[in-house]
Write an enzyme that holds these catalytic residues in place. Structure first.
Site, short mmCIF file in Angstrom:
data_model
loop_
_atom_site.label_atom_id
_atom_site.label_comp_id
_atom_site.label_asym_id
_atom_site.label_seq_id
_atom_site.Cartn_x
_atom_site.Cartn_y
_atom_site.Cartn_z
N ASP A 78 2.30 27.64 59.88
CA ASP A 78 2.58 28.97 59.36
C ASP A 78 1.62 29.90 60.08
O ASP A 78 0.41 29.88 59.84
CB ASP A 78 2.35 29.01 57.85
N SER A 95 8.79 42.81 72.95
CA SER A 95 10.22 43.14 72.83
C SER A 95 10.49 44.49 73.48
O SER A 95 9.58 45.32 73.62
CB SER A 95 10.60 43.19 71.35
N TYR A 128 9.80 45.79 62.51
CA TYR A 128 9.88 44.91 63.67
C TYR A 128 9.40 45.63 64.93
O TYR A 128 8.58 45.11 65.69
CB TYR A 128 11.31 44.42 63.87
N LYS A 155 6.00 44.87 67.30
CA LYS A 155 6.02 44.58 68.73
C LYS A 155 5.17 45.58 69.53
O LYS A 155 4.63 45.25 70.58
CB LYS A 155 7.46 44.53 69.24
#
Length: 257
Positions: free
Chosen positions: A56, A135, A148, A152
């Protein structure tokens, strides 16, 4: 000594493609994932030079245990790939705050944890490199992908800073910046950009780029960021030369549903 690579989130998708690519090239491969059963299945498919375990990435203690276990088994740690990540899409206010927090815990804290815990092992190796999965969402903030995209951008900043700071150890810290990739992560994604841009990259495209970066040994002129695919490269270059208002308007058009 045979070189080794440790990959987080390696049980499927991009991580699994990276694991297969490096295994085929003679590396000892660490396949670590929160889904240990899938990780073990992949390791068994690959062979004796693959080792799987549970990780994890939001848990620093698990990182320490996993890296110690893998390094003891492999003999050294040469390459760390911070691949594990999650994505929630849709309107910011309609996404539960716990989901936003979990994105940061995995996508940002996971990378911080991995880099921090791996350094003592990487410093001992005769060659060491870190590849972070960033990304195209780190080029400009993306509507319906707020947390998200923010995560990034954080990965991009971590990569830039450590690539400079860890020159003193001879460790390059680089990232890859793909657009949408054909994985379960983007299935049923609720964001205008995926409908307008499409999904043209495959996990193997990212794996090939990671392998290329790892093997640019000793080249301090290698750029820190590596957009993958024609669309991403075009967006990356245009964002660097276009006025902010143009970047904003173009992203508004791309995100329109």
């Amino acid at each position: 000594m045979q070189q080794s690579i440790f990959i987080s989130g390696a049980a499927q998708g991009i991580g699994a493609a990276i694991a297969r690519t490096f295994y085929q090239q003679g590396y000892k491969v660490g396949i670590y994932d929160i889904n240990e059963n899938l990780a073990q299945q992949l390791a068994q498919q690959l062979g004796n030079n693959a080792k799987a375990g549970k990780l994890d990435v939001s848990d620093y203690i698990q990182w320490q245990h996993a890296l110690d276990e893998f390094s003891t088994w492999a003999g050294q740690l040469n390459v760390l790939v911070n691949n594990a990540g999650i994505l929630y899409s849709g309107a910011f206010e309609k996404t539960e705050i716990q989901a936003h927090h979990r994105t940061i815990d995995i996508n940002v804290k996971g990378v911080l944890n991995g880099c921090h815990a791996a350094l003592p092992f990487l410093k001992q190796a005769n060659f060491a490199r870190i590849i972070n999965l960033s990304s195209a969402s780190a080029i400009y903030g993306q509507a319906d992908l707020i947390s998200y995209s923010a995560s990034k951008f954080a990965v991009r900043g971590i990569t830039e800073g450590l690539d400079i700071e860890w020159q003193k150890y001879g460790i390059r810290v680089l990232d890859v910046m793909p657009l949408f990739v054909q994985t379960t992560m983007v299935k049923d994604m609720d964001a205008g950009t995926i409908h307008n841009i499409g999904v043209s990259l495959k996990p193997q495209d990212i794996a090939d780029e990671v392998f290329t970066l790892v093997n640019c040994k000793g080249n301090m002129l290698t750029p820190t960021h590596h957009p993958i695919g024609f669309k991403t490269k075009a967006m990356y270059q245009l964002s660097n030369i276009s006025p902010q208002i143009i970047n904003r308007l173009s992203n508004m058009l791309l995100s329109r549903k």
